[in-house]
Scaffold this motif. Sequence first.
Motif, PDB file in Angstrom:
ATOM      1  N   UNK A  72       0.811  -1.219   0.000  1.00 50.51           N
ATOM      2  CA  UNK A  72       0.000   0.000   0.000  1.00 50.51           C
ATOM      3  C   UNK A  72       0.843   1.267   0.000  1.00 50.51           C
ATOM      4  N   UNK A  73       2.170   1.151  -0.068  1.00 47.97           N
ATOM      5  CA  UNK A  73       3.058   2.311  -0.005  1.00 47.97           C
ATOM      6  C   UNK A  73       4.160   2.186  -1.054  1.00 47.97           C
ATOM      7  N   UNK A  74       4.480   3.295  -1.709  1.00 49.64           N
ATOM      8  CA  UNK A  74       5.572   3.307  -2.680  1.00 49.64           C
ATOM      9  C   UNK A  74       6.569   4.385  -2.306  1.00 49.64           C
ATOM     10  N   UNK A  75       7.828   4.139  -2.630  1.00 50.31           N
ATOM     11  CA  UNK A  75       8.892   5.116  -2.430  1.00 50.31           C
ATOM     12  C   UNK A  75       9.537   5.383  -3.781  1.00 50.31           C
ATOM     13  N   UNK A  76       9.551   6.656  -4.202  1.00 51.72           N
ATOM     14  CA  UNK A  76      10.104   7.040  -5.498  1.00 51.72           C
ATOM     15  C   UNK A  76      11.365   7.867  -5.279  1.00 51.72           C
ATOM     16  N   UNK A  77      12.450   7.491  -5.943  1.00 53.03           N
ATOM     17  CA  UNK A  77      13.693   8.257  -5.889  1.00 53.03           C
ATOM     18  C   UNK A  77      13.825   9.047  -7.186  1.00 53.03           C
ATOM     19  N   UNK A  78      13.923  10.363  -7.063  1.00 57.03           N
ATOM     20  CA  UNK A  78      14.082  11.198  -8.252  1.00 57.03           C
ATOM     21  C   UNK A  78      14.997  12.366  -7.934  1.00 57.03           C
ATOM     22  N   UNK A  79      15.436  13.055  -8.982  1.00 56.09           N
ATOM     23  CA  UNK A  79      16.358  14.152  -8.750  1.00 56.09           C
ATOM     24  C   UNK A  79      16.432  15.120  -9.907  1.00 56.09           C
ATOM     25  N   UNK A  80      17.184  16.189  -9.666  1.00 55.19           N
ATOM     26  CA  UNK A  80      17.400  17.241 -10.641  1.00 55.19           C
ATOM     27  C   UNK A  80      18.885  17.515 -10.699  1.00 55.19           C
ATOM     28  N   UNK A  81      19.439  17.565 -11.900  1.00 55.27           N
ATOM     29  CA  UNK A  81      20.840  17.935 -12.052  1.00 55.27           C
ATOM     30  C   UNK A  81      20.943  19.014 -13.123  1.00 55.27           C
ATOM     31  N   UNK A  82      21.660  20.087 -12.805  1.00 55.17           N
ATOM     32  CA  UNK A  82      21.810  21.223 -13.718  1.00 55.17           C
ATOM     33  C   UNK A  82      23.275  21.642 -13.781  1.00 55.17           C
ATOM     34  N   UNK A  83      23.665  22.173 -14.931  1.00 52.22           N
ATOM     35  CA  UNK A  83      25.027  22.632 -15.126  1.00 52.22           C
ATOM     36  C   UNK A  83      25.045  24.108 -15.481  1.00 52.22           C
ATOM     37  N   UNK A  84      26.135  24.770 -15.086  1.00 57.43           N
ATOM     38  CA  UNK A  84      26.342  26.163 -15.460  1.00 57.43           C
ATOM     39  C   UNK A  84      27.818  26.495 -15.274  1.00 57.43           C
ATOM     40  N   UNK A 111       5.035  11.446 -13.465  1.00 54.38           N
ATOM     41  CA  UNK A 111       4.776  12.324 -14.603  1.00 54.38           C
ATOM     42  C   UNK A 111       4.838  13.797 -14.198  1.00 54.38           C
ATOM     43  N   UNK A 112       4.267  14.117 -13.037  1.00 52.75           N
ATOM     44  CA  UNK A 112       4.300  15.510 -12.572  1.00 52.75           C
ATOM     45  C   UNK A 112       5.733  15.954 -12.316  1.00 52.75           C
ATOM     46  N   UNK A 113       6.569  15.047 -11.801  1.00 56.07           N
ATOM     47  CA  UNK A 113       7.959  15.378 -11.496  1.00 56.07           C
ATOM     48  C   UNK A 113       8.775  15.623 -12.757  1.00 56.07           C
ATOM     49  N   UNK A 114       8.658  14.726 -13.737  1.00 56.02           N
ATOM     50  CA  UNK A 114       9.442  14.888 -14.965  1.00 56.02           C
ATOM     51  C   UNK A 114       8.982  16.095 -15.779  1.00 56.02           C
ATOM     52  N   UNK A 115       7.677  16.355 -15.767  1.00 52.23           N
ATOM     53  CA  UNK A 115       7.181  17.539 -16.469  1.00 52.23           C
ATOM     54  C   UNK A 115       7.648  18.822 -15.782  1.00 52.23           C
ATOM     55  N   UNK A 116       7.939  18.740 -14.493  1.00 54.44           N
ATOM     56  CA  UNK A 116       8.371  19.915 -13.732  1.00 54.44           C
ATOM     57  C   UNK A 116       9.890  20.102 -13.771  1.00 54.44           C
ATOM     58  N   UNK A 117      10.601  19.169 -14.400  1.00 50.57           N
ATOM     59  CA  UNK A 117      12.055  19.352 -14.526  1.00 50.57           C
ATOM     60  C   UNK A 117      12.916  18.240 -13.984  1.00 50.57           C
ATOM     61  N   UNK A 118      12.338  17.230 -13.351  1.00 50.82           N
ATOM     62  CA  UNK A 118      13.147  16.121 -12.844  1.00 50.82           C
ATOM     63  C   UNK A 118      13.764  15.369 -14.025  1.00 50.82           C
ATOM     64  N   UNK A 119      15.083  15.208 -14.027  1.00 54.46           N
ATOM     65  CA  UNK A 119      15.749  14.478 -15.097  1.00 54.46           C
ATOM     66  C   UNK A 119      16.514  13.268 -14.579  1.00 54.46           C
ATOM     67  N   UNK A 120      16.262  12.922 -13.310  1.00 49.03           N
ATOM     68  CA  UNK A 120      16.806  11.703 -12.716  1.00 49.03           C
ATOM     69  C   UNK A 120      15.665  10.966 -12.009  1.00 49.03           C
ATOM     70  N   UNK A 121      15.380   9.755 -12.439  1.00 50.35           N
ATOM     71  CA  UNK A 121      14.410   8.918 -11.731  1.00 50.35           C
ATOM     72  C   UNK A 121      15.102   7.595 -11.476  1.00 50.35           C
ATOM     73  N   UNK A 122      15.450   7.354 -10.205  1.00 50.89           N
ATOM     74  CA  UNK A 122      16.303   6.213  -9.881  1.00 50.89           C
ATOM     75  C   UNK A 122      15.572   4.908  -9.694  1.00 50.89           C
TER      76      UNK A 122
END
Length: 212
Positions: free
Chosen positions: A1-13, A107-118
């Motif tokens: 009944x519970x899920x754990x999602x690992x996601x992240x954002x990485x940016x360069x400059x 989907x909400x995370x990747x559309x918002x800029x998440x480019x790492x989903x572990x």
Amino acid sequence: DTASISLGITKQSTTVSDAQNKTNTATKKIIDNIKKLGIAEKDIKTTNYSVNPNYGSNIRPLQSNGAEIAPMMYPIRDDGNNIIGYTVTQNLEIKVKPIDKVNEVIDASTKSGANLVGGVNFTFSDGLRKSLENKARKEAVDNAKAKAKSLAGAAGVRLGKVVNVIENSNFPYYPMALKAEAGQSGDQPAPSNVTPGENEVIINVIIYYETY
């Protein structure tokens, strides 16, 4: 009944502050949109925040006559070990309950800029796990008693009192590796389809009897 999602954002400059600003802005947008799906703030946890230099070459290019471009345009000539920018990464762990929101959160995370989903882990909440554990324990004891009675009958012995009980429990979960691709096409992307499958609560019981 519970899920754990690992996601992240990485940016360069080229500067730390700009890379941080890009990462922090994307992270805030992700968290805000996840909360709109009913995910509580206490279920959104930062697991990593890192700043790393990017190395590269600043060798000045040559003109058509073989002479180097003016130094004021490319002031450094090196062996490729200079810091030319920075990468800032922030990783989040999202607890999702009920699990039918998993695809929406991804989907909400990747559309918002998440480019790492572990990965996605499906597991049990404490209350459900205890309930399943108690049910499995009772079934295990009943099965052990029935098996002991059958074995005793086959061996021609009688069962006496129980002298010892040993229990071993196991609560596995199954991680799913995912990968988010940067960028979007002109077409409407297909929604994520992550399915929980089936998890098990396993309890092994050994009952020792006196026999006569």
